[in-house]
Design a protein around this motif. Sequence first.
Motif, PDB file in Angstrom:
ATOM      1  N   ALA A  67     -23.181 -12.380 -15.891  1.00 19.28           N
ATOM      2  CA  ALA A  67     -22.334 -12.833 -16.995  1.00 19.28           C
ATOM      3  C   ALA A  67     -20.931 -12.251 -16.884  1.00 19.28           C
ATOM      4  O   ALA A  67     -20.756 -11.074 -16.561  1.00 19.28           O
ATOM      5  CB  ALA A  67     -22.955 -12.437 -18.326  1.00 19.28           C
ATOM      6  N   HIS A  68     -19.937 -13.107 -17.144  1.00 14.18           N
ATOM      7  CA  HIS A  68     -18.531 -12.725 -17.177  1.00 14.18           C
ATOM      8  C   HIS A  68     -18.006 -13.132 -18.552  1.00 14.18           C
ATOM      9  O   HIS A  68     -18.104 -14.300 -18.926  1.00 14.18           O
ATOM     10  CB  HIS A  68     -17.732 -13.447 -16.090  1.00 14.18           C
ATOM     11  CG  HIS A  68     -18.278 -13.243 -14.720  1.00 14.18           C
ATOM     12  ND1 HIS A  68     -17.861 -12.229 -13.900  1.00 14.18           N
ATOM     13  CD2 HIS A  68     -19.231 -13.930 -14.038  1.00 14.18           C
ATOM     14  CE1 HIS A  68     -18.525 -12.295 -12.758  1.00 14.18           C
ATOM     15  NE2 HIS A  68     -19.359 -13.313 -12.824  1.00 14.18           N
ATOM     16  N   THR A  69     -17.458 -12.185 -19.304  1.00 16.97           N
ATOM     17  CA  THR A  69     -16.904 -12.510 -20.611  1.00 16.97           C
ATOM     18  C   THR A  69     -15.516 -13.100 -20.432  1.00 16.97           C
ATOM     19  O   THR A  69     -14.645 -12.491 -19.806  1.00 16.97           O
ATOM     20  CB  THR A  69     -16.843 -11.260 -21.506  1.00 16.97           C
ATOM     21  OG1 THR A  69     -18.182 -10.768 -21.667  1.00 16.97           O
ATOM     22  CG2 THR A  69     -16.273 -11.602 -22.877  1.00 16.97           C
ATOM     23  N   LEU A  70     -15.324 -14.319 -20.960  1.00 16.21           N
ATOM     24  CA  LEU A  70     -14.041 -15.009 -20.916  1.00 16.21           C
ATOM     25  C   LEU A  70     -13.535 -15.156 -22.341  1.00 16.21           C
ATOM     26  O   LEU A  70     -14.294 -15.527 -23.233  1.00 16.21           O
ATOM     27  CB  LEU A  70     -14.184 -16.382 -20.268  1.00 16.21           C
ATOM     28  CG  LEU A  70     -14.747 -16.414 -18.848  1.00 16.21           C
ATOM     29  CD1 LEU A  70     -14.905 -17.859 -18.377  1.00 16.21           C
ATOM     30  CD2 LEU A  70     -13.865 -15.632 -17.890  1.00 16.21           C
ATOM     31  N   ASN A  71     -12.264 -14.866 -22.545  1.00 17.49           N
ATOM     32  CA  ASN A  71     -11.657 -14.928 -23.866  1.00 17.49           C
ATOM     33  C   ASN A  71     -10.535 -15.954 -23.898  1.00 17.49           C
ATOM     34  O   ASN A  71     -10.105 -16.453 -22.857  1.00 17.49           O
ATOM     35  CB  ASN A  71     -11.112 -13.545 -24.244  1.00 17.49           C
ATOM     36  CG  ASN A  71     -12.219 -12.517 -24.320  1.00 17.49           C
ATOM     37  OD1 ASN A  71     -13.133 -12.638 -25.125  1.00 17.49           O
ATOM     38  ND2 ASN A  71     -12.152 -11.495 -23.482  1.00 17.49           N
ATOM     39  N   LYS A  72     -10.051 -16.218 -25.110  1.00 18.02           N
ATOM     40  CA  LYS A  72      -8.970 -17.175 -25.317  1.00 18.02           C
ATOM     41  C   LYS A  72      -7.876 -16.996 -24.262  1.00 18.02           C
ATOM     42  O   LYS A  72      -7.400 -15.884 -24.041  1.00 18.02           O
ATOM     43  CB  LYS A  72      -8.381 -16.981 -26.713  1.00 18.02           C
ATOM     44  CG  LYS A  72      -7.246 -17.908 -27.040  1.00 18.02           C
ATOM     45  CD  LYS A  72      -6.741 -17.661 -28.437  1.00 18.02           C
ATOM     46  CE  LYS A  72      -5.580 -18.597 -28.748  1.00 18.02           C
ATOM     47  NZ  LYS A  72      -5.151 -18.455 -30.140  1.00 18.02           N
ATOM     48  N   GLY A  73      -7.540 -18.098 -23.605  1.00 12.86           N
ATOM     49  CA  GLY A  73      -6.495 -18.086 -22.592  1.00 12.86           C
ATOM     50  C   GLY A  73      -6.990 -17.891 -21.173  1.00 12.86           C
ATOM     51  O   GLY A  73      -6.246 -18.131 -20.225  1.00 12.86           O
ATOM     52  N   ASP A  74      -8.244 -17.470 -20.994  1.00 10.10           N
ATOM     53  CA  ASP A  74      -8.774 -17.250 -19.650  1.00 10.10           C
ATOM     54  C   ASP A  74      -9.113 -18.567 -18.966  1.00 10.10           C
ATOM     55  O   ASP A  74      -9.532 -19.537 -19.609  1.00 10.10           O
ATOM     56  CB  ASP A  74     -10.028 -16.376 -19.694  1.00 10.10           C
ATOM     57  CG  ASP A  74      -9.741 -14.931 -20.055  1.00 10.10           C
ATOM     58  OD1 ASP A  74      -8.570 -14.512 -19.974  1.00 10.10           O
ATOM     59  OD2 ASP A  74     -10.705 -14.226 -20.420  1.00 10.10           O
ATOM     60  N   LEU A  75      -8.925 -18.574 -17.650  1.00  3.43           N
ATOM     61  CA  LEU A  75      -9.265 -19.716 -16.800  1.00  3.43           C
ATOM     62  C   LEU A  75     -10.213 -19.251 -15.711  1.00  3.43           C
ATOM     63  O   LEU A  75     -10.106 -18.115 -15.236  1.00  3.43           O
ATOM     64  CB  LEU A  75      -8.014 -20.274 -16.107  1.00  3.43           C
ATOM     65  CG  LEU A  75      -6.967 -20.949 -16.941  1.00  3.43           C
ATOM     66  CD1 LEU A  75      -5.684 -21.119 -16.135  1.00  3.43           C
ATOM     67  CD2 LEU A  75      -7.470 -22.312 -17.395  1.00  3.43           C
ATOM     68  N   VAL A  76     -11.109 -20.135 -15.294  1.00  2.40           N
ATOM     69  CA  VAL A  76     -11.973 -19.853 -14.155  1.00  2.40           C
ATOM     70  C   VAL A  76     -12.117 -21.142 -13.347  1.00  2.40           C
ATOM     71  O   VAL A  76     -12.251 -22.228 -13.917  1.00  2.40           O
ATOM     72  CB  VAL A  76     -13.353 -19.295 -14.596  1.00  2.40           C
ATOM     73  CG1 VAL A  76     -14.128 -20.279 -15.418  1.00  2.40           C
ATOM     74  CG2 VAL A  76     -14.169 -18.841 -13.405  1.00  2.40           C
ATOM     75  N   ALA A  77     -12.024 -21.004 -12.032  1.00  4.42           N
ATOM     76  CA  ALA A  77     -12.254 -22.129 -11.121  1.00  4.42           C
ATOM     77  C   ALA A  77     -13.568 -21.868 -10.405  1.00  4.42           C
ATOM     78  O   ALA A  77     -13.853 -20.735  -9.996  1.00  4.42           O
ATOM     79  CB  ALA A  77     -11.109 -22.246 -10.118  1.00  4.42           C
ATOM     80  N   LEU A  78     -14.363 -22.905 -10.270  1.00  6.37           N
ATOM     81  CA  LEU A  78     -15.685 -22.760  -9.673  1.00  6.37           C
ATOM     82  C   LEU A  78     -15.902 -23.886  -8.676  1.00  6.37           C
ATOM     83  O   LEU A  78     -15.623 -25.052  -8.979  1.00  6.37           O
ATOM     84  CB  LEU A  78     -16.740 -22.817 -10.789  1.00  6.37           C
ATOM     85  CG  LEU A  78     -18.139 -22.326 -10.487  1.00  6.37           C
ATOM     86  CD1 LEU A  78     -18.136 -20.828 -10.157  1.00  6.37           C
ATOM     87  CD2 LEU A  78     -19.060 -22.590 -11.666  1.00  6.37           C
ATOM     88  N   ASP A  79     -16.378 -23.532  -7.487  1.00 11.63           N
ATOM     89  CA  ASP A  79     -16.699 -24.545  -6.487  1.00 11.63           C
ATOM     90  C   ASP A  79     -17.910 -25.360  -6.933  1.00 11.63           C
ATOM     91  O   ASP A  79     -18.686 -24.929  -7.790  1.00 11.63           O
ATOM     92  CB  ASP A  79     -17.011 -23.885  -5.143  1.00 11.63           C
ATOM     93  CG  ASP A  79     -15.786 -23.303  -4.479  1.00 11.63           C
ATOM     94  OD1 ASP A  79     -14.666 -23.819  -4.707  1.00 11.63           O
ATOM     95  OD2 ASP A  79     -15.939 -22.317  -3.729  1.00 11.63           O
TER      96      ASP A  79
END
Length: 114
Positions: A67-79
């Motif tokens: 698990a990775h905590t992502l908050n407002k404004g965060d972006l993640v790119a996933l293949d």
Amino acid sequence: MKTASLTSNLEYHEKRPAIQVLLETETGKEIRIAFKKDQVMKEHKTPFPIVVEIFEGSINFGVNGKAHTLNKGDLVALDGNVPHDLSAITDSIVRLSLNKSDSAKRVEDVAKNS
């Protein structure tokens, strides 16, 4: 020109994340996922790369069981073909950018079956 809003006509489902296609272009689709606190999208994969933006709130974004905590404004790119899951820590609005060849129905099915 096409326009859309991540906050207009926002609706939450009581039992599962609410999925809405906001824009469709020649190259992709922009989808809003509205989560109420504690709602989840179980582990799934997409055949194409995706980009996820946390527009509002906080999400636990699981990748390969971590698990990775992502908050407002965060972006993640996933293949593509990478197992991932989402769990809302708070009420949240998530923007999902899909490849044109991917299906919004696939995303809706994940939400319905979570």
